[in-house]
Design a protein around this motif. Structure first.
Motif, PDB file in Angstrom:
ATOM      1  N   SER A 106       0.814  -1.171   0.028  1.00 20.78           N
ATOM      2  CA  SER A 106      -0.045   0.040   0.094  1.00 20.78           C
ATOM      3  C   SER A 106       0.859   1.205  -0.192  1.00 20.78           C
ATOM      4  N   ALA A 107       1.921   1.272   0.650  1.00 18.83           N
ATOM      5  CA  ALA A 107       2.757   2.458   0.662  1.00 18.83           C
ATOM      6  C   ALA A 107       3.404   2.538  -0.685  1.00 18.83           C
ATOM      7  N   GLY A 108       3.902   1.526  -1.106  1.00 16.42           N
ATOM      8  CA  GLY A 108       4.524   1.263  -2.405  1.00 16.42           C
ATOM      9  C   GLY A 108       3.500   2.191  -3.702  1.00 16.42           C
ATOM     10  N   ILE A 109       2.254   1.712  -3.555  1.00 15.04           N
ATOM     11  CA  ILE A 109       1.303   2.210  -4.123  1.00 15.04           C
ATOM     12  C   ILE A 109       0.979   3.638  -4.290  1.00 15.04           C
ATOM     13  N   ASN A 110       1.093   4.433  -2.918  1.00 16.62           N
ATOM     14  CA  ASN A 110       1.091   5.520  -2.739  1.00 16.62           C
ATOM     15  C   ASN A 110       2.374   6.429  -3.471  1.00 16.62           C
ATOM     16  N   ALA A 111       3.403   5.772  -3.431  1.00 18.81           N
ATOM     17  CA  ALA A 111       4.608   6.514  -3.865  1.00 18.81           C
ATOM     18  C   ALA A 111       4.601   6.424  -5.390  1.00 18.81           C
ATOM     19  N   LEU A 112       4.135   5.540  -5.913  1.00 22.47           N
ATOM     20  CA  LEU A 112       4.029   5.309  -7.284  1.00 22.47           C
ATOM     21  C   LEU A 112       2.867   6.302  -7.887  1.00 22.47           C
ATOM     22  N   TRP A 113       1.965   6.700  -7.107  1.00 26.13           N
ATOM     23  CA  TRP A 113       0.991   7.825  -7.480  1.00 26.13           C
ATOM     24  C   TRP A 113       1.533   8.875  -7.924  1.00 26.13           C
ATOM     25  N   GLY A 114       2.811   9.210  -7.180  1.00 15.49           N
ATOM     26  CA  GLY A 114       3.337  10.804  -7.690  1.00 15.49           C
ATOM     27  C   GLY A 114       3.611  10.854  -9.356  1.00 15.49           C
ATOM     28  N   PRO A 115       3.060  12.105  -9.973  1.00 15.11           N
ATOM     29  CA  PRO A 115       3.397  12.305 -10.884  1.00 15.11           C
ATOM     30  C   PRO A 115       4.807  12.383 -11.534  1.00 15.11           C
ATOM     31  N   LEU A 116       5.732  12.292 -10.509  1.00 10.66           N
ATOM     32  CA  LEU A 116       6.954  12.142 -11.302  1.00 10.66           C
ATOM     33  C   LEU A 116       7.506  10.601 -11.127  1.00 10.66           C
ATOM     34  N   HIS A 117       6.759   9.858 -10.791  1.00  6.07           N
ATOM     35  CA  HIS A 117       6.997   8.268 -10.804  1.00  6.07           C
ATOM     36  C   HIS A 117       6.042   7.687 -11.774  1.00  6.07           C
ATOM     37  N   GLY A 118       5.164   7.266 -11.042  1.00 13.58           N
ATOM     38  CA  GLY A 118       4.098   6.181 -12.029  1.00 13.58           C
ATOM     39  C   GLY A 118       3.162   7.078 -12.703  1.00 13.58           C
ATOM     40  N   GLY A 170       1.170   4.686 -22.588  1.00 16.02           N
ATOM     41  CA  GLY A 170      -0.006   5.434 -22.714  1.00 16.02           C
ATOM     42  C   GLY A 170      -0.908   5.508 -23.742  1.00 16.02           C
ATOM     43  N   ILE A 171      -0.333   5.423 -24.906  1.00 18.69           N
ATOM     44  CA  ILE A 171      -0.934   5.470 -26.321  1.00 18.69           C
ATOM     45  C   ILE A 171      -1.707   3.862 -26.355  1.00 18.69           C
ATOM     46  N   PHE A 175      -4.498   4.776 -15.545  1.00 16.86           N
ATOM     47  CA  PHE A 175      -3.030   4.457 -16.036  1.00 16.86           C
ATOM     48  C   PHE A 175      -2.039   3.870 -15.027  1.00 16.86           C
ATOM     49  N   THR A 176      -2.089   4.728 -13.933  1.00 18.90           N
ATOM     50  CA  THR A 176      -1.096   4.391 -12.790  1.00 18.90           C
ATOM     51  C   THR A 176      -1.549   3.382 -12.316  1.00 18.90           C
ATOM     52  N   VAL A 177      -2.642   2.829 -12.125  1.00 22.21           N
ATOM     53  CA  VAL A 177      -3.359   1.786 -11.694  1.00 22.21           C
ATOM     54  C   VAL A 177      -2.706   0.631 -12.397  1.00 22.21           C
TER      55      VAL A 177
END
Length: 437
Positions: free
Chosen positions: A258-270, A372-373, A385-387
């Motif tokens: 769950s912590a990793g998911i929140n980190a991935l959520w960042g626009p500079l990452h996931g 993304g395409i 997309f990030t999911v």
């Protein structure tokens, strides 16, 4: 740190007239690191490395990445071979078990994925509590965190049930992701089917409807398998490091993921592939003149940057982008889609691959550009997309959590700092404070 190999050479560090001999560690692919674990205790000094860009936090046997040469491998297997010859389920098994599965092992693992695909019916009520426009990543992280309440057997002896937990997470996160999309659309939930493969099952849960049954396209399923494989792991990135840091406190696997998911959520990452589509939308809404935006990207006085080109780690072609470009072309051909955003994307791609400005700076289209395409082409909305990234990265997170937990040199993560605040000063009672202290 497990199988650490100390080389013959040492590094000399001179501080305050003293010389310190620091061991040099050599990785299996020739990477070298200076071991500073005893530096503070022996010298009183620490090192400062903003963003940990030059600091190794662990020794790992999961993923090898060479940004200068454009090399990526999982457990010793080249990403090109895995993406071409394996399904995502095989690669997930490889990441979490260390070896590619035999037919028998793959069959057993697939059966576990089928067995654990359902979400506890009480959890489905949670979806009703979220506002209609809730970010899918917020839903995903909280739902994953709640799994430990429904499946608490892991809390007593985490490693004893790790295979079951890995299969449960890989299967249920897929279902949770599809359910969150259905809820956001106000559509009835579509439950998993045992007769479909991992990726086909996910697509069916996403897009099947009582009024319009979903037709599974083999080209789309194959492309999704490739996308998830390419996102399976990527060394010590922000979200993976977060999983390890959280897990180092002996947090359970669900909370760490769950912590990793929140980190991935960042626009500079996931969020990079989502940013690609937002950029394409902006170009389209401003007349579709992509050449104007290329000129802006080349202008050193203009802060605008093309999203989806170049990579922080890779100083040459992103090896994942080369693989997914073919899948992208196949999907667009198979679906025969007419989409102005996709047309703009293809124009930008052609320029970037031929323009000397981009070539000289290694600004090639990266995996986020093509992913993304593809996601847009197969109907996955931008906010999902990030999911999708999280779904692909899940086996890598699990592998790193397990490796960290098993490490005989494990320590709770506790970075140091260099304090730059006020020096020690006398306390002033409230009645005597003037505001100028």
């Amino acid at each position: 740190m497990g199988n650490v190999v100390h080389g013959q050479e040492t590094a000399e560090l001179k501080l305050d007239g003293k010389v310190y001999q620091l061991p040099v560690i050599v990785g299996s692919e020739g990477e070298k690191a200076i071991d500073i674990r005893e530096l503070r205790s022996s010298s009183g000094y620490i090192t400062l490395d903003s963003g940990f860009m030059n600091t190794g936090s662990c020794c790992s046997s999961i993923t090898f990445l060479d940004g200068e040469e454009g090399i990526l491998s999982y457990r010793g297997y080249g990403i090109e071979d895995l993406a071409e010859n394996c399904t995502f389920v095989e690669v997930a098994y490889l990441l979490d078990h260390g070896n590619l599965p035999t037919r028998e092992e793959l069959s057993k693992f697939s059966q576990m994925l089928g067995k654990y695909a359902m979400v506890h019916e009480d959890m489905i009520r949670f979806f009703d509590g979220y506002p209609p426009n809730s970010p899918p990543m917020a839903i995903l992280s909280s739902m994953v965190n709640s799994l430990c309440s429904f499946y608490p057997e892991m809390l007593d002896n985490p490693l004893e049930n790790i295979d079951k937990m890995a299969a449960r997470l890989l299967s249920k996160v897929r279902t949770i992701a599809a359910f969150s999309y259905k809820k956001s659309m106000g559509q009835p939930l579509v439950y998993p089917r045992h007769d479909l493969s991992y990726c086909a099952n996910f697509l069916n849960m996403m897009f099947d409807s009582p009024v319009k049954p979903y037709e599974i396209n083999d080209t789309v399923v194959k492309a999704l398998n490739k996308l998830l494989i390419l996102h399976g792991d990527h060394e010590q990135n922000c979200s993976t490091a977060t999983v390890r840091v959280a897990g180092s406190a002996r947090v359970n696997l669900y909370a760490s993921i769950s912590a990793g998911i929140n980190a991935l959520w960042g626009p500079l990452h996931g969020g990079a592939n989502q940013a690609v589509m937002e950029m394409l939308t902006q170009i389209h809404e401003e007349g579709g003149n992509y050449k104007q935006f290329i000129a802006k990207a080349k202008d050193p006085a203009d802060p605008f940057r093309l999203v989806g080109f170049g990579h922080r780690v890779y100083k040459t072609h992103d090896p994942r982008a080369r693989i997914i470009k073919k899948a992208c072309d196949d999907v667009l051909t198979a679906l025969n889609i007419s989409d102005p955003l996709l047309d703009i994307a293809k124009e930008l791609e052609e320029v970037a691959l031929k323009d000397e400005y981009f070539i000289a700076r290694n600004l090639y289209p990266n995996v986020d550009f093509y992913s993304g395409i593809i996601y847009r082409a197969i109907g996955i909305p931008t906010n999902m997309f990030t999911v999708m990234f999280a779904l692909g990265r899940l086996p890598g997170w699990i592998a790193h959590w397990k490796e960290m937990w098993d490490d005989p040199d494990w320590r709770i993560s506790r970075p140091r700092q260099v304090y730059v605040g006020p020096k020690r000063r006398p306390f002033v009672p409230l009645a005597e404070r003037t505001g100028n202290e």
